[in-house]
Scaffold this active site. Structure first.
Site, PDB file in Angstrom:
ATOM      1  N   GLU A  91      24.404 -36.272 -11.040  1.00  0.00           N
ATOM      2  CA  GLU A  91      23.623 -35.985 -12.252  1.00  0.00           C
ATOM      3  C   GLU A  91      24.268 -34.896 -13.109  1.00  0.00           C
ATOM      4  OE1 GLU A  91      22.358 -36.174  -9.200  1.00  0.00           O
ATOM      5  OE2 GLU A  91      20.751 -37.677  -9.198  1.00  0.00           O
ATOM      6  N   PHE A  95       7.043 -35.187  -1.998  1.00  0.00           N
ATOM      7  CA  PHE A  95       8.456 -35.508  -1.813  1.00  0.00           C
ATOM      8  C   PHE A  95       9.180 -35.493  -3.162  1.00  0.00           C
ATOM      9  CE2 PHE A  95      11.840 -38.784  -1.528  1.00  0.00           C
ATOM     10  CZ  PHE A  95      12.675 -38.095  -0.667  1.00  0.00           C
ATOM     11  N   GLN A  96      10.276 -34.764  -3.213  1.00  0.00           N
ATOM     12  CA  GLN A  96      11.100 -34.621  -4.420  1.00  0.00           C
ATOM     13  C   GLN A  96      10.312 -34.087  -5.615  1.00  0.00           C
ATOM     14  OE1 GLN A  96      13.342 -38.353  -4.811  1.00  0.00           O
ATOM     15  NE2 GLN A  96      14.911 -37.461  -3.472  1.00  0.00           N
ATOM     16  N   LYS A 125       5.491 -40.584 -12.510  1.00  0.00           N
ATOM     17  CA  LYS A 125       5.640 -42.018 -12.228  1.00  0.00           C
ATOM     18  C   LYS A 125       4.389 -42.820 -12.623  1.00  0.00           C
ATOM     19  CE  LYS A 125       7.734 -44.841  -8.617  1.00  0.00           C
ATOM     20  NZ  LYS A 125       8.257 -44.827  -7.242  1.00  0.00           N
ATOM     21  N   MET A 156      42.299 -18.606 -13.300  1.00  0.00           N
ATOM     22  CA  MET A 156      41.740 -17.559 -14.165  1.00  0.00           C
ATOM     23  C   MET A 156      41.208 -16.394 -13.323  1.00  0.00           C
ATOM     24  SD  MET A 156      41.482 -16.621 -17.190  1.00  0.00           S
ATOM     25  CE  MET A 156      41.328 -17.738 -18.572  1.00  0.00           C
TER      26      MET A 156
HETATM   27  C1  LIG Z   1      30.845 -23.622 -11.840  1.00  0.00           C
HETATM   28  C2  LIG Z   1      31.717 -22.416 -11.958  1.00  0.00           C
HETATM   29  N1  LIG Z   1      31.990 -21.666 -10.870  1.00  0.00           N
HETATM   30  C3  LIG Z   1      32.777 -20.575 -10.988  1.00  0.00           C
HETATM   31  C4  LIG Z   1      33.296 -20.200 -12.190  1.00  0.00           C
HETATM   32  C5  LIG Z   1      34.154 -18.951 -12.321  1.00  0.00           C
HETATM   33  N2  LIG Z   1      35.494 -19.305 -12.799  1.00  0.00           N
HETATM   34  C6  LIG Z   1      35.860 -19.194 -14.076  1.00  0.00           C
HETATM   35  S1  LIG Z   1      37.388 -19.755 -14.383  1.00  0.00           S
HETATM   36  C7  LIG Z   1      37.624 -20.105 -12.773  1.00  0.00           C
HETATM   37  C8  LIG Z   1      38.922 -20.695 -12.309  1.00  0.00           C
HETATM   38  C9  LIG Z   1      39.021 -22.145 -12.569  1.00  0.00           C
HETATM   39  O1  LIG Z   1      40.054 -22.677 -11.777  1.00  0.00           O
HETATM   40  P1  LIG Z   1      40.763 -24.032 -12.144  1.00  0.00           P
HETATM   41  O2  LIG Z   1      39.773 -25.058 -12.511  1.00  0.00           O
HETATM   42  O3  LIG Z   1      41.716 -24.372 -11.058  1.00  0.00           O
HETATM   43  O4  LIG Z   1      41.522 -23.680 -13.480  1.00  0.00           O
HETATM   44  P2  LIG Z   1      42.720 -22.657 -13.785  1.00  0.00           P
HETATM   45  O5  LIG Z   1      42.112 -21.355 -14.160  1.00  0.00           O
HETATM   46  O6  LIG Z   1      43.567 -22.549 -12.548  1.00  0.00           O
HETATM   47  O7  LIG Z   1      43.440 -23.297 -14.907  1.00  0.00           O
HETATM   48  C10 LIG Z   1      36.504 -19.786 -12.016  1.00  0.00           C
HETATM   49  C11 LIG Z   1      36.377 -19.950 -10.551  1.00  0.00           C
HETATM   50  C12 LIG Z   1      32.963 -21.010 -13.301  1.00  0.00           C
HETATM   51  N3  LIG Z   1      33.382 -20.724 -14.536  1.00  0.00           N
HETATM   52  N4  LIG Z   1      32.204 -22.110 -13.143  1.00  0.00           N
END
Ligand SMILES: Cc1ncc(C[n+]2csc(CCOP(=O)(O)OP(=O)(O)O)c2C)c(N)n1
Length: 585
Positions: A72, A134-135, A184, A495
């Site tokens: 979803e 449920f749910q 529902k 990042m």
């Molecule tokens: C759902 C979620 N969890 C954690 C983060 C924190 N976060 C921001 S950027 C990042 C790194 C993303 O890694 P990747 O997709 O491998 O991309 P890269 O930065 O290596 O290009 C994280 C963990 C986020 N933005 N979203």
């Protein structure tokens, strides 16, 4: 009911059903479907389940196409991207409980970015509400803070009208996600009324034009400016005001900076374009928004990734802020000249009222010099490993101007902003305010279904982001969607690793991902085409083959794992003091 419904036989797939014209209204569920048909909906994204089954059953012979998603969250992101690309609300559906809670990330994303989305969620029968059935989840309670409006429908005769209202509210005024929770017994209950065209409540009246005296005060100030700049926000695209903005900027020769959601508002290859400002914006955009003496900001909420520290944001500028939502005026940045109204209408007013163009030759020259001084550049590629920026540029060169780019969240998202030249609105599709990893694959699906037939879709993903929603590949394969997913694979959640290098003494706690699978092999397992890039020699041919392939493909691009995103303004910092490398932070 206990447990999930059995898999429907192939011949019972809604997309195979004979089209029978508009749905006849006999039940609440029929009214829901008829309301969507009346709204002109063509695609819906969702996952079946107990409480929403009557609505799915009513969809069985509708001409609308339901796209069964694998999760979803993917349904919500696909609907979001569909809304961004088409301009009309994307529709997602889920059952009660876990189905509805799985939509939450997507709805929060749409809410942050003011993207038009309608969510329909099944709910336990009204008699069971409050019994921990449920749910059962209080979906209206959970989603209240992350929707523009939500409704608990309790009457089969008005449920269709609720859906129409939700649709109209998602699109009108400041756009955003809306939700209708559908018990529902309500969807199964008898109904007879066609809900008619979607309409917002009569009490809802978003502003259209701004007060004429305020417009003329603002234009006087702008015309007298020495260092004017336009800051375009995502609201410009939402208001279909890109043409008006372009005409105004070009007529008065005012440099244009965009926020991230506004990428594509103004052609980045135009001489007046300074591209994106903010944390990873261009040096020249950040210099311009810092040194300006008059900023015309249109349809932006001045989020912190744009402003850095508000005390150092545009310190010498008179701020003219055009926005449709009064709550945004002076929320983050004090507006000297607030213009409350629709961006398109107010830009037309500004164009008419502008007494003359600002005399700003020196300022434009200064902006040109900043472009020379701080070009968007990276260490020239010579030896492997491949630089991610090079891969982005290679795809940009090999595709048409109207190609749609979608992304996950992280470094790859920033390189996709920085090294692709956007010239058209609605070609940049990303998760901005929420920054939701996992947005990439499902957004590519939604974007492709909203795109023109010959419009290509390229998704830049990170290895971490891709892992979160790559099950969506099964949907792309089943729907035979011609999308190209480029995983800029640095074997890390890059990042985070970049911030650990800069601010946490290079302690790479939980950020290295050497254990990720071979994404090209994974793609093949899904039935998509897999490609791999490990050296510069392979880039050109893989780009060509992946784009040529008529179906979903995944390019596992092994990039330089040490590459970081610059320029960078540290969180809360001064945009004028951006760092071009880590030792400047
Ligand atoms: C759902 C979620 N969890 C954690 C983060 C924190 N976060 C921001 S950027 C990042 C790194 C993303 O890694 P990747 O997709 O491998 O991309 P890269 O930065 O290596 O290009 C994280 C963990 C986020 N933005 N979203």
């Amino acid at each position: 009911m206990s447990g999930e419904p059995k898999q429907a036989p192939a011949e019972a797939d809604a997309s195979d059903a004979a089209a029978t014209g508009p749905t006849e209204v006999e039940t609440g569920a029929d009214a829901v479907v008829r309301a969507l048909e009346n709204a002109g909906v063509e695609h819906l994204f969702g996952v079946q389940g107990g409480a929403i089954m009557p609505v799915y059953d009513a969809l069985y012979s509708s001409e609308m196409t339901h796209v069964t998603m694998a999760h979803e969250q993917g349904a919500a992101h696909a609907a979001d991207a569909y809304g961004i690309v088409s301009g009309d609300p994307g529709v997602c559906m889920a059952t009660s409980g876990p189905g509805a809670t799985n939509l939450v990330t997507g709805l929060a994303d749409s809410n942050m970015d003011s993207d038009p989305v309608v969510a329909l969620t099944g709910q336990v029968p009204t008699d069971f509400v409050g019994s921990d059935a449920f749910q059962e989840t209080d979906t209206v309670g959970v989603t209240g803070p992350i929707t523009k409006a939500n409704f608990f429908s309790d009457d089969p005769e008005s449920v269709g009208t609720d859906v129409g209202t939700a649709f109209a509210l998602a699109k009108r005024g400041r756009q955003g996600p809306t939700l209708v929770d559908l018990p529902k017994d309500v969807t199964k209950g008898a109904a007879s009324e066609d809900p008619g065209e979607p309409r917002t409540p009569s009490t809802y009246s978003p502003p259209e034009t701004a007060a004429p005296e305020a417009v003329s005060e603002a234009t006087d100030v702008l015309a007298a400016a020495d260092r004017p700049v336009i800051l375009a926000g995502g609201g410009v695209i939402k208001a279909e005001a890109c043409e008006e903005l372009r005409e105004f900027a070009v007529e008065h020769e005012i440099p244009v900076v965009t926020t991230m959601p506004a990428i594509g508002t103004f052609p980045e290859d135009h001489e007046l374009s300074l591209e994106m400002a903010g944390m990873h914006g261009t040096g020249y955009a950040n210099m311009a928004i810092t040194m300006t003496d008059c900023m015309l900001a249109v349809g932006t909420r001045f989020d912190d990734r744009l402003t850095g520290g508000v005390e150092t944001f545009a310190p010498d500028a008179e701020i003219i802020h055009v926005d449709i939502d009064a709550a945004e005026i002076s929320k983050n940045v004090e507006a000297d000249y607030p213009l409350l109204g629709d961006a398109k209408a107010v830009l037309e007013q500004l164009a008419t009222a502008m007494p003359r163009s600002p005399e700003a030759d020196e300022w434009r020259e200064q902006c040109r010099e900043w472009k020379q001084e701080y070009p968007m550049d990276y260490a020239a590629p010579e030896d492997d490993p491949v630089k991610p920026q090079y891969v982005v540029e290679a795809f940009d060169s090999a595709t048409a101007d109207d190609t749609i780019v979608t992304t996950g969240v992280g470094q790859h998202q920033m390189w996709a902003c920085q090294y692709w030249t956007y010239t058209e609105p609605r070609t940049w599709v990303s998760s901005h305010g929420l920054g939701a990893m996992g947005y990439g694959v499902p957004s590519a699906i939604g974007a492709k279904l909203a795109a023109d037939d010959d419009q290509e879709v390229v998704c830049f993903d990170g290895d971490g982001s891709f892992l979160m929603t790559c099950q969506g590949l099964s949907v792309a394969v089943r729907e035979e969607l011609d999308i190209t997913i480029v995983v800029l694979n640095n074997a890390a959640i890059g990042m985070v690793r970049q911030w650990q290098d800069a601010f946490f003494g290079q302690r790479h706690m939980a950020s290295e991902y050497p254990w990720v699978p071979d994404f090209d092999t994974l793609a093949e397992a899904f039935g998509a085409r897999g490609f791999r890039i490990e050296s510069y020699d392979e880039v050109e041919s893989v780009v060509a083959e992946a784009l040529e392939y008529d179906g979903p493909s995944v390019v596992d691009a092994h990039i330089d794992p040490g590459e970081n995103v610059y320029p960078m303004v540290p969180s809360g910092g001064d945009n004028g003091l951006f760092a071009l490398a880590e030792d400047q932070l």
